[in-house]
Design a protein around this motif. Structure first.
Motif: not given
Length: 405
Positions: A11-15, A241-242, A264-266, A282-286
């Protein structure tokens, strides 16, 4: 040619898994037979199950670090549960026409993976999305000093340095894992694929001289804009990632000092600290890829990546440039090679004053628009497409197979 891709996740949850999945698609499109083996879970990205020439095998395991502490410590160093099954799968392949490419190994496979691969006799390539194969923390970064590490990996000084972001005990577990991986690979011929020149400069000199090293930029998959960017956003955008080493708090501090709104997106451990510093941010989360592209295109004045560690990427800056958004990037980041300082963005030391100054410069809408147009033109003049990435991989694989004959 047959390629076995090994990654902890599908699953593409990271680089790293994102690149592994994209490379599988690119190689399959060139007509090669790809087997994608992942340790965590049984499910994977649907594209791996619907693309011709790709077979996916999930080993159904769990992330080692989600286990109770003692089990995580043991299995994080040397996990043996999957060994017999993976060995049986690899026996189906011949070193005459097969290459194994490892993208991830620290969340499921552990150092025992390299013992399995040694016994298989299959030609081996390892992508360095991070530095875990040589550096215990994987980042070549001193969290205790908030600066890049200058110690020789696995030296006595490295052993006692309190550089891990969690604890010294966690550092010692990681140290043991890196030592175990090195012993499993000792005298085994393999090829390293760095994802940037920065990665090679950071860690390449610590590898054995007989290890072949190549630089192949990560593939970027973005749609080409149908026309010039319409409006221009006002926000300083950070995506990732924060965490401290990625410079997330530095972005919040500099944006506040510059008097500019931020997005901030993450997600990550610094969420509360960022919100405390600037409650209006605003911090959106993933978000999924499409949503990230939409938010950046609609709201970004600039995308910022002020990595404090010698990051091998990140990919988000190239994605922003492709959309006509200028970037501010750390001089320590591998992706800075794509940014022409003062033309397509700014390349800066990861410090608050240079970052604030770059943000202030981009308050000028005319400059921001001109830089965005230059960034878009530069990106599309030489895009790191999946096809180009796959062709470069095949050249490395073919050389690996020839060396083993």
């Amino acid at each position: 040619m047959r390629i076995v891709i090994l990654a902890d996740q599908a699953i593409a949850d990271g680089g790293a898994p994102q690149v592994a999945i994209a490379s599988a698609r690119g190689l399959a499109a060139l007509g090669h037979q790809v087997t994608y083996i992942h340790g965590v879970g049984d499910a994977g990205d649907p594209v791996l199950d619907t693309t011709p020439n790709i077979a996916r095998i999930g080993l159904g395991g769990v992330d080692i670090w989600s286990k109770p502490a003692l089990a995580a410590a043991r299995d994080g160093i040397w996990y043996g549960e999957y060994v017999e099954r993976l060995s049986a799968i690899l026996r189906q392949f011949s070193p005459e026409d097969t290459v194994v490419h490892v993208h991830q190994w620290t969340k499921y496979f552990s150092a025992s993976l390299f013992s399995v691969l040694r016994k298989s006799g299959l030609p081996l390539a390892i992508s360095f999305h991070d530095y875990f194969l040589t550096c215990p923390t994987g980042l070549k970064y001193r969290f205790d000093k908030a600066e890049p590490c200058t110690l020789a990996p696995l030296s006595g000084a490295c052993l006692v340095a309190p550089c891990d972001p969690r604890s010294m005990a966690h550092k010692l577990i990681r140290f043991a894992r890196t030592v175990a991986a090195g012993r499993a690979l000792k005298s085994m011929p393999f090829t390293v694929i760095h994802v940037s020149e920065q990665g090679r400069r950071t860690i390449g000199s610590y590898l054995a001289p007989d290890i072949a090293q190549h630089v192949i930029e990560n593939p970027i998959e973005v749609p080409r804009p149908s026309g010039p960017r319409g409006g221009i956003g006002s926000k300083i955008v950070y995506c990732g990632r924060l965490t401290a080493e990625k410079g997330a708090l530095l972005v919040a501090q500099a944006a506040r000092a510059a008097g500019m709104p931020s997005l901030f997106i993450g997600e990550g451990p610094l969420r509360a600290a960022i919100q405390a510093l600037d409650p209006s941010t605003e911090i959106t989360g993933w978000l999924d890829k499409a949503a990230v592209r939409e938010r950046i295109a609609a709201e970004a004045r600039v995308v910022v990546a002020p990595s404090l560690w010698p990051e091998t990427g990140p990919m988000v800056t190239s994605e922003a440039m492709a959309a006509g958004v200028p970037v501010i990037i750390s001089e320590r980041a591998g992706a800075s090679a794509r940014v022409q300082d003062g033309v397509t963005g700014f390349v800066i030391p990861p410090e608050i004053e240079p970052l604030r100054s770059a943000m202030l410069a981009l308050k000028d809408e005319g400059l921001a628009r001109a830089m965005g147009q230059a960034a878009e033109a530069a990106y599309w003049a030489d895009p790191p497409s999946i096809e180009n990435h796959a062709r470069k991989l095949v050249a490395v694989y073919e050389a690996l197979v020839r060396r083993r004959r």
